[in-house]
Design an enzyme around this catalytic site. Structure first.
Site, mmCIF file in Angstrom:
data_model
loop_
_atom_site.group_PDB
_atom_site.id
_atom_site.type_symbol
_atom_site.label_atom_id
_atom_site.label_comp_id
_atom_site.label_asym_id
_atom_site.label_seq_id
_atom_site.Cartn_x
_atom_site.Cartn_y
_atom_site.Cartn_z
ATOM 1 N N ASP A 13 -23.264 18.751 25.604
ATOM 2 C CA ASP A 13 -22.169 18.243 26.439
ATOM 3 C C ASP A 13 -22.653 17.552 27.705
ATOM 4 O OD1 ASP A 13 -20.481 19.348 24.561
ATOM 5 O OD2 ASP A 13 -20.312 21.239 25.637
ATOM 6 N N GLU A 14 -23.810 16.946 27.638
ATOM 7 C CA GLU A 14 -24.372 16.274 28.817
ATOM 8 C C GLU A 14 -23.647 14.957 29.103
ATOM 9 O OE1 GLU A 14 -26.114 17.210 26.168
ATOM 10 O OE2 GLU A 14 -27.675 18.633 26.780
ATOM 11 N N GLY A 15 -22.976 14.417 28.077
ATOM 12 C CA GLY A 15 -22.315 13.111 28.236
ATOM 13 C C GLY A 15 -22.926 12.071 27.300
ATOM 14 N N LYS A 16 -23.469 12.556 26.178
ATOM 15 C CA LYS A 16 -24.157 11.659 25.232
ATOM 16 C C LYS A 16 -23.214 10.588 24.684
ATOM 17 C CE LYS A 16 -25.215 15.354 22.848
ATOM 18 N NZ LYS A 16 -24.817 16.443 23.776
ATOM 19 N N ASN A 38 -19.676 20.386 14.834
ATOM 20 C CA ASN A 38 -19.812 21.246 16.030
ATOM 21 C C ASN A 38 -19.917 20.366 17.273
ATOM 22 O OD1 ASN A 38 -22.325 20.336 15.117
ATOM 23 N ND2 ASN A 38 -23.415 22.204 15.623
ATOM 24 N N GLY A 40 -18.984 17.375 19.907
ATOM 25 C CA GLY A 40 -17.780 16.700 20.407
ATOM 26 C C GLY A 40 -18.257 15.706 21.443
ATOM 27 N N HIS A 41 -18.247 14.430 21.106
ATOM 28 C CA HIS A 41 -18.781 13.396 21.992
ATOM 29 C C HIS A 41 -17.621 12.568 22.539
ATOM 30 C CE1 HIS A 41 -23.035 13.600 20.009
ATOM 31 N NE2 HIS A 41 -22.620 14.741 20.503
ATOM 32 N N GLN A 224 -25.762 18.104 20.268
ATOM 33 C CA GLN A 224 -26.163 19.334 20.964
ATOM 34 C C GLN A 224 -27.207 18.995 22.045
ATOM 35 O OE1 GLN A 224 -26.034 19.723 17.154
ATOM 36 N NE2 GLN A 224 -23.914 19.908 17.766
ATOM 37 N N THR A 239 -28.123 26.293 17.777
ATOM 38 C CA THR A 239 -27.505 25.769 16.566
ATOM 39 C C THR A 239 -28.569 25.787 15.457
ATOM 40 O OG1 THR A 239 -26.100 24.023 15.663
ATOM 41 C CG2 THR A 239 -27.967 23.305 17.055
ATOM 42 N N GLY A 302 -12.383 23.596 22.929
ATOM 43 C CA GLY A 302 -11.523 23.822 24.099
ATOM 44 C C GLY A 302 -11.929 25.036 24.914
ATOM 45 N N VAL A 413 -21.063 8.459 37.352
ATOM 46 C CA VAL A 413 -20.220 8.954 38.444
ATOM 47 C C VAL A 413 -18.765 9.158 38.016
ATOM 48 C CG1 VAL A 413 -21.688 8.017 40.277
ATOM 49 C CG2 VAL A 413 -19.892 6.575 39.283
HETATM 50 P P1 GDP Z 1 -21.457 15.060 24.809
HETATM 51 O O1 GDP Z 1 -21.212 16.146 23.819
HETATM 52 O O2 GDP Z 1 -22.846 15.089 25.341
HETATM 53 O O3 GDP Z 1 -21.054 13.705 24.325
HETATM 54 O O4 GDP Z 1 -20.512 15.401 26.068
HETATM 55 P P2 GDP Z 1 -18.971 15.845 25.995
HETATM 56 O O5 GDP Z 1 -18.145 14.670 25.665
HETATM 57 O O6 GDP Z 1 -18.803 17.061 25.163
HETATM 58 O O7 GDP Z 1 -18.747 16.343 27.483
HETATM 59 C C1 GDP Z 1 -18.943 15.530 28.579
HETATM 60 C C2 GDP Z 1 -17.622 15.474 29.364
HETATM 61 O O8 GDP Z 1 -17.864 14.924 30.647
HETATM 62 C C3 GDP Z 1 -16.583 14.572 28.736
HETATM 63 O O9 GDP Z 1 -15.312 15.079 29.017
HETATM 64 C C4 GDP Z 1 -16.812 13.242 29.434
HETATM 65 O O10 GDP Z 1 -15.648 12.425 29.450
HETATM 66 C C5 GDP Z 1 -17.148 13.704 30.811
HETATM 67 N N1 GDP Z 1 -18.072 12.847 31.570
HETATM 68 C C6 GDP Z 1 -19.127 12.113 31.127
HETATM 69 N N2 GDP Z 1 -19.792 11.568 32.159
HETATM 70 C C7 GDP Z 1 -19.149 11.960 33.274
HETATM 71 C C8 GDP Z 1 -19.370 11.745 34.669
HETATM 72 O O11 GDP Z 1 -20.320 11.094 35.091
HETATM 73 N N3 GDP Z 1 -18.492 12.344 35.534
HETATM 74 C C9 GDP Z 1 -17.444 13.090 35.119
HETATM 75 N N4 GDP Z 1 -16.656 13.633 36.031
HETATM 76 N N5 GDP Z 1 -17.212 13.324 33.807
HETATM 77 C C10 GDP Z 1 -18.055 12.771 32.910
HETATM 78 P P1 IMO Z 2 -22.432 18.329 21.595
HETATM 79 O O1 IMO Z 2 -23.071 17.397 20.601
HETATM 80 C C1 IMO Z 2 -22.276 22.328 23.321
HETATM 81 C C2 IMO Z 2 -23.117 25.688 20.639
HETATM 82 C C3 IMO Z 2 -21.982 26.626 20.293
HETATM 83 C C4 IMO Z 2 -22.747 27.917 20.071
HETATM 84 C C5 IMO Z 2 -24.032 27.432 19.401
HETATM 85 C C6 IMO Z 2 -24.006 27.504 17.882
HETATM 86 O O2 IMO Z 2 -21.007 18.074 21.858
HETATM 87 O O3 IMO Z 2 -23.278 18.438 22.822
HETATM 88 P P2 IMO Z 2 -22.777 26.204 15.926
HETATM 89 O O4 IMO Z 2 -21.348 25.762 15.765
HETATM 90 O O5 IMO Z 2 -23.757 25.089 15.917
HETATM 91 O O6 IMO Z 2 -23.128 27.303 14.978
HETATM 92 O O7 IMO Z 2 -22.836 26.869 17.399
HETATM 93 O O8 IMO Z 2 -24.194 26.087 19.804
HETATM 94 N N1 IMO Z 2 -22.855 24.255 20.362
HETATM 95 C C7 IMO Z 2 -22.622 23.342 21.302
HETATM 96 N N2 IMO Z 2 -22.497 23.472 22.639
HETATM 97 N N3 IMO Z 2 -22.210 21.112 22.746
HETATM 98 C C8 IMO Z 2 -22.375 20.963 21.418
HETATM 99 O O9 IMO Z 2 -22.452 19.751 20.819
HETATM 100 C C9 IMO Z 2 -22.538 22.120 20.619
HETATM 101 N N4 IMO Z 2 -22.695 22.330 19.293
HETATM 102 C C10 IMO Z 2 -22.903 23.636 19.154
HETATM 103 O O10 IMO Z 2 -21.056 26.720 21.360
HETATM 104 O O11 IMO Z 2 -23.099 28.474 21.305
HETATM 105 MG MG MG Z 3 -19.863 17.702 23.503
#
Ligand code: GDP
Ligand code: IMO
Ligand code: MG
Length: 424
Positions: A13-16, A38, A40-41, A224, A239, A302, A413
């Site tokens: 969830d870094e913002g990939k 698993n 969510g981008h 991940q 994972t 969620g 940002v």
């Molecule tokens: P991913 O799994 O690495 O693609 O990241 P996620 O989409 O799961 O989570 C990143 C969350 O941070 C999402 O809700 C993005 O819309 C949000 N996001 C990404 N970059 C930024 C940022 O620079 N600032 C803020 N406030 N939110 C960001």
């Molecule tokens: P993105 O690509 C954050 C976590 C789960 C759990 C562990 C194992 O959006 O960054 P799994 O369903 O793979 O058996 O779960 O890994 N996890 C993630 N956490 N971002 C993800 O993907 C994740 N995919 C799995 O919460 O702790």
């Molecule tokens: Mg994610």
């Protein structure tokens, strides 16, 4: 021609998704190499927010091909819903979304096995997204799995039945009560398989070899993050795939010599969703502020994400394992308003001061050692160039660059495409 990688350096969830979307205009091909639903981008542009699970984050760009590599696991039902959700965009999926025949399929019974396994673990549960990821990769390495290419075989149904039969026996061995209606699950799954079959299947290793010869540019999109890698993450709270750079080679069928840039992406702080150790986790007001301002809720489930200060020990470890040569720092805007920021520079490990990520990072073994850095109050979300950055943000970035020895080339940002600041 080389293949650039974009990988998460923390617990996901870094913002990939956002960054892959931003970078897509520089590439001909975007390729997912591991993980499955698993992930969510999230992408945001034109006031719209999209969450992709299996589809690569280049899908909104007209001239880009998107590949689902052999290292990915696909749930046809979730995948079908993702495609349906994109109907308003008139995307030509048949030509723009290509799927490796060697990608494995998630069966309904894989999801049931995931649920049974987690329920049986009680308090020791992984906190899985319950999408069937673990059981599907187990069948892959156990040499029992069903692959996308199997859909084209005449005995696909027999293969399915045989694997399903094994799974139903396994479920009986768990001492937990899992309710399900297999007929209903199957009817939905086979309908989705029928739709999947309408898309284009490829042999990804051949596709990439041809693409390289044709001089096409390729970006591999990780899912991940490094600390969730099955080998190098906080095992067993990880994972089941290789989320690190090596996973791109095995998950697409490309050689290590074809890798170019390795872009490592990290939040300016750190989060984790699910169970497992987290040395810099905050349980105080600062942690609540990061969660609230950062809107830290899982994009797939969620669930509330746990939050903490930036962990430089873990960041250096992730850079080293992946061979990162460019850093992208996300969510810098979320740190506005803190008088003082902390970064973890070392761990106190059983009385010893460590600057590397040890085997055991459970709270009883590891305590974070922090350095304090002055914060800033300015809102960053409308900033258009690095010249507008507050001085203390520049100092924070310089601190990270010095600690890792790697340049921070992009600072994000805000969630929108446009809230992306180039540092070079
Ligand atoms: P991913 O799994 O690495 O693609 O990241 P996620 O989409 O799961 O989570 C990143 C969350 O941070 C999402 O809700 C993005 O819309 C949000 N996001 C990404 N970059 C930024 C940022 O620079 N600032 C803020 N406030 N939110 C960001
Ligand atoms: P993105 O690509 C954050 C976590 C789960 C759990 C562990 C194992 O959006 O960054 P799994 O369903 O793979 O058996 O779960 O890994 N996890 C993630 N956490 N971002 C993800 O993907 C994740 N995919 C799995 O919460 O702790
Ligand atoms: Mg994610």
């Amino acid at each position: 021609m080389t293949i650039d990688l974009l990988l998460g350096l923390q617990w996901g969830d870094e913002g990939k998704g956002k960054i892959v979307d931003v970078l897509t205009s520089n590439y001909d091909i975007i390729a997912r190499f591991q993980g499955g639903p698993n992930a969510g981008h999230t992408l945001e542009f034109d006031g719209q927010k999209h969450v992709l699970h299996t589809i690569p984050s280049g899908i909104f760009h007209e001239n880009t091909e998107n590949i689902i590599g052999n290292g990915v696991v696909i749930d046809p039902v979730i995948f079908g819903k993702e495609i349906d959700g994109l109907k308003p965009y008139n995307i030509d999926f048949k030509s723009k979304l290509l799927i490796s025949r060697k990608a494995h399929l998630i069966l309904p019974t894989h999801r049931l096995l995931d649920a049974a396994s987690e329920a049986s673990k009680g308090k020791a549960k992984i906190g899985s997204t319950l999408k069937g990821i673990g059981p599907t990769y187990m069948d892959k390495t156990g040499r029992n799995g069903l692959r996308v290419g199997d859909i084209e075989l005449v005995d696909f149904i027999q293969r399915y039945e045989s694997l399903k039969g094994k799974h139903l026996e396994m479920i009986k061995n768990y001492d937990v009560d899992i309710q399900f209606d297999i007929a209903e699950l199957e009817s939905e799954w086979f309908a989705a398989i029928k739709d999947l079959k309408k898309l284009t299947f490829i042999d990804s290793e051949k596709y990439f070899s041809d693409a390289k010869l044709a001089g096409k540019s390729i970006l591999a999109e990780g899912a991940q993050g490094t600390l969730l890698d099955v080998d190098f993450g906080t095992y067993p709270f990880v994972t089941s795939s290789t989320t690190t750079a090596a996973g791109a080679c095995t998950g697409l069928g490309v050689s290590p010599r074809s890798i170019g840039d390795v872009i490592g992406i990290f939040k300016a702080y750190i989060t984790r969703v699910g169970s497992g150790p987290f040395p810099t986790e905050l349980f105080d007001k600062d942690g609540d502020t990061l969660a609230k301002v950062g809107n830290e809720f899982g994009s797939t489930t969620g669930r509330a994400r746990r939050t903490g200060w930036l962990d430089i020990v873990a960041l250096k470890y992730a850079c080293e394992i992946n061979g990162v040569n460019k850093l992208y720092m996300m969510k810098a805007d979320v740190l506005s308003g803190f008088d003082t920021l902390k970064v973890c520079t070392h761990y106190e490990y059983r009385g010893e001061k460590l600057d590397f990520f040890p085997y055991n990072v459970e709270p009883e073994n590891v305590k974070p050692i922090y350095e304090s850095i002055s914060g800033w109050n300015e809102d960053l979300t409308a900033v258009k160039s690095k010249d507008e950055f507050p001085e203390n943000l520049n100092k924070y970035i310089a601190y990270i660059e010095k600690a890792t020895g790697i340049p921070v080339e992009v600072v994000s940002v805000g969630p929108d495409r446009t809230q992306t600041i180039n540092m070079i």
